[in-house]
Design an enzyme around this catalytic site. Structure first.
Site, PDB file in Angstrom:
ATOM      1  N   HIS A  47       0.846  -1.200   0.000  1.00 56.86           N
ATOM      2  CA  HIS A  47       0.000   0.000   0.000  1.00 56.86           C
ATOM      3  C   HIS A  47       0.880   1.248   0.000  1.00 56.86           C
ATOM      4  O   HIS A  47       2.086   1.161   0.207  1.00 56.86           O
ATOM      5  CB  HIS A  47      -0.887   0.018   1.255  1.00 56.86           C
ATOM      6  CG  HIS A  47      -0.086   0.147   2.507  1.00 56.86           C
ATOM      7  ND1 HIS A  47       0.451  -0.950   3.166  1.00 56.86           N
ATOM      8  CD2 HIS A  47       0.309   1.238   3.203  1.00 56.86           C
ATOM      9  CE1 HIS A  47       1.131  -0.528   4.212  1.00 56.86           C
ATOM     10  NE2 HIS A  47       1.081   0.789   4.265  1.00 56.86           N
ATOM     11  N   HIS A 134       5.801   5.983  -0.877  1.00 54.77           N
ATOM     12  CA  HIS A 134       6.591   4.825  -1.292  1.00 54.77           C
ATOM     13  C   HIS A 134       5.806   3.572  -0.914  1.00 54.77           C
ATOM     14  O   HIS A 134       4.801   3.657  -0.216  1.00 54.77           O
ATOM     15  CB  HIS A 134       7.959   4.823  -0.600  1.00 54.77           C
ATOM     16  CG  HIS A 134       7.848   4.675   0.881  1.00 54.77           C
ATOM     17  ND1 HIS A 134       7.540   5.734   1.713  1.00 54.77           N
ATOM     18  CD2 HIS A 134       7.934   3.588   1.684  1.00 54.77           C
ATOM     19  CE1 HIS A 134       7.469   5.301   2.965  1.00 54.77           C
ATOM     20  NE2 HIS A 134       7.703   3.995   2.978  1.00 54.77           N
TER      21      HIS A 134
END
Length: 187
Positions: A47, A134
């Site tokens: 995620h 990220h």
């Protein structure tokens, strides 16, 4: 059991498309043996974090969901790509191995800001460090030799997708996958 422990640790994130979870999962299986990290992220847990909330009383989830739906109203979808590699921490023994987020990252940052504004109304505090989207792949390098990022393909591309929602996740320590969706908010 008190109500706080029923919910546990919560965070808000953009989940990855199934095709990206699969592609990254294949890459991590191929590299798991040669890259000696203590913990690899389960493909279903991949995620992009928007905000970490921490332990949250169950009675706040409904109000939190409502504030997030209001924040997302009319936001619309956007396109992101997953590519590149990097680390956080000491280069020789990084704490995090990640893959990068590219594409319409300005829209992702705008979504992050809207989430922060919505949650602050309920008393949640944003992190003090700047937002650096990220996707964490692995944690805690434990190799017998220094880690060398240049040995990895830093131009790798896992693909792109257009997220149509973000979610509130609950962390379930010791399970795989570890994150459970407790609410989905459409964009």
């Amino acid at each position: 059991m008190d109500q706080r422990s029923e919910v546990g640790r919560l965070f808000i994130a953009v989940p990855l498309a199934d095709s990206l979870q699969k592609a990254i999962g294949e890459w991590t299986r191929e590299h798991h043996g040669q890259l000696q990290f203590r913990k690899w992220v389960h493909p279903a847990d991949l995620h992009i974090t928007l905000q970490f909330l921490g332990d949250t009383p169950i009675q706040k989830v409904s109000q939190l969901s409502e504030e997030l739906r209001n924040a997302a109203e009319g936001f619309g979808s956007f396109t992101l790509a997953v590519r590149g590699m990097g680390t956080f921490g000491r280069p020789a023994a990084p704490s995090i191995l990640w893959t990068g987020v590219d594409g319409q990252t300005g829209r992702l940052t705008d979504l992050h800001k809207q989430v922060i504004n919505a949650t602050s109304k309920l008393g949640f505090q944003p992190e003090e460090r700047s937002y650096k989207p990220h996707i964490t792949l692995a944690r805690s390098f434990q190799g017998n030799h220094a880690f060398n990022l240049s040995e990895l393909d830093s131009t790798i591309s896992f693909g792109e997708w257009s997220p149509d929602s973000f979610v509130i996740y609950r962390t379930r320590m010791g399970r795989a996958p570890m994150y459970e969706v407790i609410q989905r908010i459409r964009l």
